[in-house]
Structures are given as C-alpha cells and as structure tokens.
Design an enzyme around this catalytic site. Structure first.
Site, PDB file in Angstrom:
ATOM      1  N   ASP A   1       3.718   5.891  -0.321  1.00  0.00           N
ATOM      2  CA  ASP A   1       3.603   6.200   1.097  1.00  0.00           C
ATOM      3  C   ASP A   1       4.967   6.486   1.721  1.00  0.00           C
ATOM      4  O   ASP A   1       6.015   6.259   1.113  1.00  0.00           O
ATOM      5  CB  ASP A   1       2.952   5.032   1.834  1.00  0.00           C
ATOM      6  CG  ASP A   1       1.477   4.874   1.497  1.00  0.00           C
ATOM      7  OD1 ASP A   1       0.853   5.861   1.062  1.00  0.00           O
ATOM      8  OD2 ASP A   1       0.944   3.762   1.677  1.00  0.00           O
TER       9      ASP A   1
ATOM     10  N   TYR B   1       5.438  -2.789  -9.467  1.00  0.00           N
ATOM     11  CA  TYR B   1       6.020  -2.707  -8.135  1.00  0.00           C
ATOM     12  C   TYR B   1       6.848  -3.955  -7.833  1.00  0.00           C
ATOM     13  O   TYR B   1       6.591  -5.036  -8.375  1.00  0.00           O
ATOM     14  CB  TYR B   1       4.929  -2.589  -7.070  1.00  0.00           C
ATOM     15  CG  TYR B   1       4.334  -1.211  -6.930  1.00  0.00           C
ATOM     16  CD1 TYR B   1       4.877  -0.281  -6.046  1.00  0.00           C
ATOM     17  CD2 TYR B   1       3.223  -0.827  -7.679  1.00  0.00           C
ATOM     18  CE1 TYR B   1       4.326   0.988  -5.909  1.00  0.00           C
ATOM     19  CE2 TYR B   1       2.668   0.439  -7.550  1.00  0.00           C
ATOM     20  CZ  TYR B   1       3.231   1.344  -6.656  1.00  0.00           C
ATOM     21  OH  TYR B   1       2.687   2.595  -6.527  1.00  0.00           O
TER      22      TYR B   1
ATOM     23  N   ARG C   1       1.129   8.016  -6.136  1.00  0.00           N
ATOM     24  CA  ARG C   1       1.615   8.465  -4.836  1.00  0.00           C
ATOM     25  C   ARG C   1       2.179   7.268  -4.074  1.00  0.00           C
ATOM     26  O   ARG C   1       1.538   6.214  -3.996  1.00  0.00           O
ATOM     27  CB  ARG C   1       0.482   9.083  -4.026  1.00  0.00           C
ATOM     28  CG  ARG C   1      -0.167  10.290  -4.705  1.00  0.00           C
ATOM     29  CD  ARG C   1      -1.415  10.708  -3.927  1.00  0.00           C
ATOM     30  NE  ARG C   1      -2.096  11.835  -4.572  1.00  0.00           N
ATOM     31  CZ  ARG C   1      -3.252  12.336  -4.165  1.00  0.00           C
ATOM     32  NH1 ARG C   1      -3.858  11.783  -3.105  1.00  0.00           N
ATOM     33  NH2 ARG C   1      -3.819  13.339  -4.793  1.00  0.00           N
TER      34      ARG C   1
ATOM     35  N   ARG D   1       1.221  -3.991   0.001  1.00  0.00           N
ATOM     36  CA  ARG D   1       1.665  -4.341   1.353  1.00  0.00           C
ATOM     37  C   ARG D   1       0.696  -5.313   2.024  1.00  0.00           C
ATOM     38  O   ARG D   1       1.107  -6.174   2.811  1.00  0.00           O
ATOM     39  CB  ARG D   1       1.838  -3.079   2.181  1.00  0.00           C
ATOM     40  CG  ARG D   1       3.020  -2.211   1.730  1.00  0.00           C
ATOM     41  CD  ARG D   1       3.004  -0.851   2.400  1.00  0.00           C
ATOM     42  NE  ARG D   1       2.965  -0.978   3.853  1.00  0.00           N
ATOM     43  CZ  ARG D   1       2.635   0.028   4.665  1.00  0.00           C
ATOM     44  NH1 ARG D   1       2.330   1.217   4.166  1.00  0.00           N
ATOM     45  NH2 ARG D   1       2.625  -0.154   5.972  1.00  0.00           N
TER      46      ARG D   1
END
Length: 261
Positions: A52, A111, A50, A202
């Site tokens: 954001d 990522y 998932r 993050r």
C-alpha cells in the site's frame, strides 16, 4: 523472451503503493519506466505482492521479460542508473525459467513492522516507523500475537476492500522484539505466512498496540478473532513502519548467482 527475477528495495513514502495507477506515482511504474529505457517494448512486470501507499520494502520480488539476453548484473546496474532519483533500488537480478512467476512461485512472504515509543517526535525515522508517546508491554503483546498463529478465519483483521477469495489463512510466525533506543524503545513485529490479506498486518499491529498499552487483554484478541467481524478489530495502524522483508521460493533465484564485486 528471457525472464529475469528482480530483488527490489524501496522507500514507499512518495508512492501510492506498488501497483501502477493512472494519476499517482507507483513503484511498479518507476521500475517499468526504467526497463523501457533499456527496451522500449518491454511488457509490464509482475510482483510477489502489492504494498500500500507508504509501505516500504527491502525484499520485494518482481519478474520481467526482455527481448534479448542480459547479463543479470549489468541489467541491475542499468536499471539502477535509470531509476535515479527515485528511492528504488534493484539489489539483485537473476535469470529464471520462462514459467517462473514472482507471485505464483512464492511459498511465503515475510513482513516486519517498526513501532517506536518515545516522548519526542521522530526526526531521522520519520516516515519509517509508527511513533507513539506511551510505553508498551512487549510480553502482553506477544501473548496476544501467539493467539493469532496458525490456521484461522481472519475476517476481523482484513480490510472490507480485500479481494482475496477466502479470509482463511495460516500465520506461521508472529514474533515481537523490544530494543532499547535513546529515550525510548523500538518494537519490531516479525510475521511470516504464505500470503496475507489486505491490511492484515496493520490490523494486527494496531490491535496489539492496544494490548501493550493495557486497553485490551490478550484474551480480547482471541475474542476479536473468533468474532469474524471487521467491527471487532482494534485500530488499524498507519502504513509507516511496515516493510516487505522477503519472499520465499523453493529454489531461491538469487542464491545461486553471486553479484560481482
């Protein structure tokens, strides 16, 4: 019901995230609605992870079950037709085994985070990168990132809303590149692991930005990590700039089926 793997690219700016929500648009909803234009009774889809609100993807993977056999290329073409004008594209579709699962069959996620340092505001890259107006030291940030590689308790770097059973994860790679651009520098943070905690990337990038700016030292990253306390984390950077680049599988479902030209 034949099962298909979908390789998905999207711009996350107009979405509340990947997961379907009742009152906000999501990427999952867009893909499921396109599938139901082809087969009205098509069940929901499962994804590798998932993302954001505001987070992008160039290599998200999902699986769907159809009631009839589809040529994978025709399936991707039909979905792309029905996805318009949403900023979502099916890059590839492939037939997979009935027990193949986009999430549980995966062994790694990759990522990338884009950070642009320049005085002028972003225009073409607005919403696609985190913009700051001060210089950073790449070597200092890499020294801090190196301290996060390996098996650790990442409590400090996960959201208090994280639903993972354990904060203990293994970070396999954390590499930072600096590229000169007109009037500034773009920094790219590449991370690879079997799985990530909520807001982990993050939290890492926001903390390392402080290292690169000189407010923190690389040793401060170790101190924060060992504290196992969310309050010890540096600032959490905004979602703009975060991309799910790819998902790894023991048998890549997209490697053995060439897309027609």
């Amino acid at each position: 019901m034949p099962r298909y793997a979908l390789l998905i690219e999207y711009n996350g700016a107009p979405f509340s995230g990947w997961q379907r929500q009742k009152q906000h648009p999501s990427v999952q909803q867009a893909v499921e609605e396109a599938l139901r234009k082809l087969e009205p009774d098509c069940p929901g889809i499962g994804a590798a992870g998932r993302t954001d609100a505001g987070v992008h993807a160039s290599g998200q993977v999902a699986h769907c079950d159809m009631t009839k056999e589809w040529d994978p290329f025709r399936l991707s073409e039909a979905l792309n037709h029905h996805l318009k004008p949403a900023p979502v594209a099916i890059l590839h579709a492939a037939r997979v085994a009935d027990d193949w699962h986009a999430r549980f069959s995966a062994h790694e996620r990759r990522y990338m985070f884009r950070l642009i340092s320049r005085r002028a505001p972003l225009v073409h890259e607005a919403g696609k990168a985190w913009h700051i107006n001060h210089p950073l030291d790449r070597d200092r940030m890499q020294a801090g990132a190196d301290r996060l590689i390996g098996l650790h308790d990442f409590t400090t770097f996960r959201s208090t809303m994280c639903q993972a059973d354990s904060p203990v994860k293994t970070l396999d790679e954390f590499r930072i590149e600096a590229h000169a651009i007109p009037y500034g520098t773009e920094y790219r943070f590449y991370l690879r692991a079997r799985s990530f905690l909520h807001n982990q990337v993050r939290s890492f990038v926001g903390t390392l930005e402080r290292v690169g700016a000189g407010s923190w030292t690389p040793q401060d990253v170790t101190t924060a990590l060992e504290a196992c306390d969310r309050a010890a984390c540096g600032p959490v950077c905004p979602p703009q700039g975060l991309y799910l680049m790819g998902v790894g599988y023991a048998d890549d479902p997209f490697a053995s089926s060439a897309t027609p030209t």
